[in-house]
Write a protein that holds these residues in place. Structure first.
Motif, short mmCIF file in Angstrom:
data_model
loop_
_atom_site.label_atom_id
_atom_site.label_comp_id
_atom_site.label_asym_id
_atom_site.label_seq_id
_atom_site.Cartn_x
_atom_site.Cartn_y
_atom_site.Cartn_z
N SER A 167 -0.38 5.90 5.22
CA SER A 167 0.56 4.99 5.98
C SER A 167 1.78 5.19 6.57
O SER A 167 2.11 4.85 7.55
N VAL A 205 -2.43 5.20 0.61
CA VAL A 205 -1.09 5.31 0.06
C VAL A 205 -0.06 5.73 1.07
O VAL A 205 -0.49 5.68 2.24
N GLU A 245 -3.07 -8.13 -0.91
CA GLU A 245 -3.21 -8.51 0.58
C GLU A 245 -4.21 -7.47 1.19
O GLU A 245 -5.04 -7.77 2.08
N1 NAP Z 1 5.30 5.06 -3.34
C1 NAP Z 1 6.45 5.10 -3.24
O1 NAP Z 1 7.05 5.93 -2.15
C2 NAP Z 1 7.56 3.91 -3.26
C3 NAP Z 1 8.59 4.00 -2.67
C4 NAP Z 1 9.66 2.81 -3.20
C5 NAP Z 1 9.31 2.12 -3.76
N2 NAP Z 1 7.96 1.68 -4.23
C6 NAP Z 1 7.60 0.72 -5.11
O2 NAP Z 1 6.57 1.00 -5.93
C7 NAP Z 1 5.78 -0.15 -5.76
C8 NAP Z 1 4.24 0.14 -5.40
O3 NAP Z 1 4.34 1.09 -4.35
P1 NAP Z 1 2.84 1.81 -3.90
O4 NAP Z 1 3.26 2.64 -2.76
O5 NAP Z 1 2.19 2.44 -5.04
O6 NAP Z 1 1.97 0.49 -3.38
P2 NAP Z 1 2.15 -0.40 -2.11
O7 NAP Z 1 3.26 -0.77 -1.90
O8 NAP Z 1 1.03 -1.29 -2.37
O9 NAP Z 1 1.51 0.67 -1.22
C9 NAP Z 1 0.44 1.52 -1.12
C10 NAP Z 1 -0.58 1.43 0.08
O10 NAP Z 1 -1.06 0.36 0.36
C11 NAP Z 1 -0.78 0.01 1.74
N3 NAP Z 1 -0.72 -1.29 2.05
C12 NAP Z 1 0.36 -2.41 1.80
N4 NAP Z 1 -0.26 -3.57 2.12
C13 NAP Z 1 -1.64 -3.32 2.65
C14 NAP Z 1 -2.45 -4.23 3.26
N5 NAP Z 1 -2.30 -5.40 3.42
N6 NAP Z 1 -3.67 -3.59 3.43
C15 NAP Z 1 -3.97 -2.35 3.26
N7 NAP Z 1 -2.87 -1.68 2.91
C16 NAP Z 1 -1.76 -2.08 2.45
C17 NAP Z 1 0.51 0.68 1.96
O11 NAP Z 1 0.86 0.62 3.24
P3 NAP Z 1 2.33 0.42 4.17
O12 NAP Z 1 3.06 1.52 3.99
O13 NAP Z 1 1.97 0.17 5.47
O14 NAP Z 1 3.01 -0.63 3.22
C18 NAP Z 1 0.22 2.03 1.13
O15 NAP Z 1 -0.40 2.76 2.01
C19 NAP Z 1 6.16 -1.14 -4.95
O16 NAP Z 1 6.99 -1.93 -5.81
C20 NAP Z 1 7.22 -0.39 -4.06
O17 NAP Z 1 8.09 -1.17 -3.91
C21 NAP Z 1 7.14 2.78 -3.96
#
Ligand code: NAP
Ligand code: FAD
Length: 277
Positions: free
Chosen positions: A200, A171, A246
């Motif tokens: 991350s 996450v 991804e």
């Molecule tokens: N959770 C939040 O704080 C947050 C904040 C703003 C918006 N959102 C929105 O909520 C949605 C989901 O967010 P989410 O944080 O649950 O999911 P996410 O964007 O898929 O991220 C979750 C984790 O997956 C990682 N990740 C991304 N691509 C990867 C890859 N190719 N291989 C391995 N790991 C990877 C991210 O690393 P990286 O950090 O390196 O990308 C992060 O650690 C998105 O639409 C996002 O825009 C979430």
């Protein structure tokens, strides 16, 4: 992505726990009294009526006297069950708000007592059905992709279903580690379960002493390396990947190069995937 269908609301949101602004554990009770039997790793669809479209409003206004308007179209999406298999009264889901999404911004304002539609048929093949009893399991998730593993652990922990279960949860920041305390507690109580959270975007000075980077960094952890290496001769490790597509493609490429075989219904293998989008 599913839009359409004329389906009546048949369930009530009975409980929600918000973990920050964008993550929530949501519990839904079906009017039928019980959710149908499911296998951990399966999903149910949730739905709400789609927002009205001007052309439909116009058509409805032009209906002849006595003619019934069509019921609202529904926006439906799949959500993995996080509940234990025995918990059939209420279905638990772990959901992230996708700000520009079609359904989640409309789930977000729901409060306890609000109505929604929940499918009566659990679906999906991302289960342990094709993982032999006593296997080693390496389960990797990003974000809400941890939900099916929570269901598996709640259901099968300490039953001998696996030899060892390693859960890697990637996450952004520590606050996004849903189920953290429950998983830590399970790990403290069970010698067959290892929990490896990976952050991350956690600030450098936050005091986090665990793994940093993306979920794949856990593949270099000694316990994981040993599990993967042992599998090269025995095929005894099954890898499960869930969440960000991804992450799944990249990890799958790395593991197939090491001899892991993608599992399909036609060709059994030891690499199982569930893409969330
Ligand atoms: N959770 C939040 O704080 C947050 C904040 C703003 C918006 N959102 C929105 O909520 C949605 C989901 O967010 P989410 O944080 O649950 O999911 P996410 O964007 O898929 O991220 C979750 C984790 O997956 C990682 N990740 C991304 N691509 C990867 C890859 N190719 N291989 C391995 N790991 C990877 C991210 O690393 P990286 O950090 O390196 O990308 C992060 O650690 C998105 O639409 C996002 O825009 C979430
Ligand atoms: C089998 C299966 C199980 C699923 N289980 C869960 C679950 O347990 N919890 C959960 O939160 N979601 C889960 N999803 C994703 C869920 O079905 C929806 O796609 C998600 O909630 C977004 O719906 P939306 O209508 O708000 O956005 P949409 O309008 O459908 O999506 C807009 C865009 O947002 C991106 N996106 C979609 N889902 C995500 C996501 N989860 N994280 C980041 N970006 C995304 C995609 O680029 C997509 O094109 C699952 C999907 C599948 C196929």
């Amino acid at each position: 992505m599913m839009d359409g269908g004329n389906t009546a609301l048949n369930a009530t949101l009975v409980n929600r726990i918000d973990l920050g602004r964008e993550l929530a554990i949501v519990r839904v009770q079906p009017d039928a009294g019980e959710i149908p039997e499911f296998e951990p790793g399966q999903f149910l669809e949730l739905a709400l009526p789609s927002p009205p479209r001007p052309e439909v409003e116009l058509a409805t206004a032009q209906l002849a006297a006595g003619e019934q308007p069509r019921r609202a179209r529904m926006t439906r999406r799949a959500y993995s069950l996080a509940s234990a298999k025995v918990d059939r009264k209420v279905a638990e889901f772990y959901i992230v708000l996708v700000e520009r999404g079609r359904l989640t911004p409309r789930i977000w304002p729901l409060v306890e007592g609000d109505r929604l539609w929940m499918d009566t048929q659990p679906r999906g093949h991302f289960t342990l059905d094709d993982v032999p009893r006593g296997s080693d399991v390496l389960a990797i998730a990003t974000g809400t992709g941890v939900a099916p593993y929570v269901s598996m652990l709640r259901t099968y922990r300490a039953t001998g279903r696996w030899r060892r279960f390693v859960l890697v949860h990637g996450v952004r920041v520590a606050a996004d580690l849903g189920y953290r305390s429950e998983l830590q507690q399970m790990a403290a109580q069970s010698s067959d379960f290892l929990y490896l959270p990976v952050l991350s975007r956690e600030p450098a000075n936050s005091g986090w002493t665990g793994l940093r980077g993306r979920a794949q960094v856990a593949l270099d952890e000694p316990a994981v390396r040993d599990m993967l290496a042992a599998s090269r001769s025995t095929g005894s490790t099954h890898v499960l990947l869930c969440g960000n597509p991804e992450m799944i493609s990249q990890t799958q490429a790395k593991l197939t190069a090491q001899g892991f075989v993608p599992h399909t219904r036609q060709q059994p293998g030891n690499l199982h995937v569930e893409r969330y989008w």
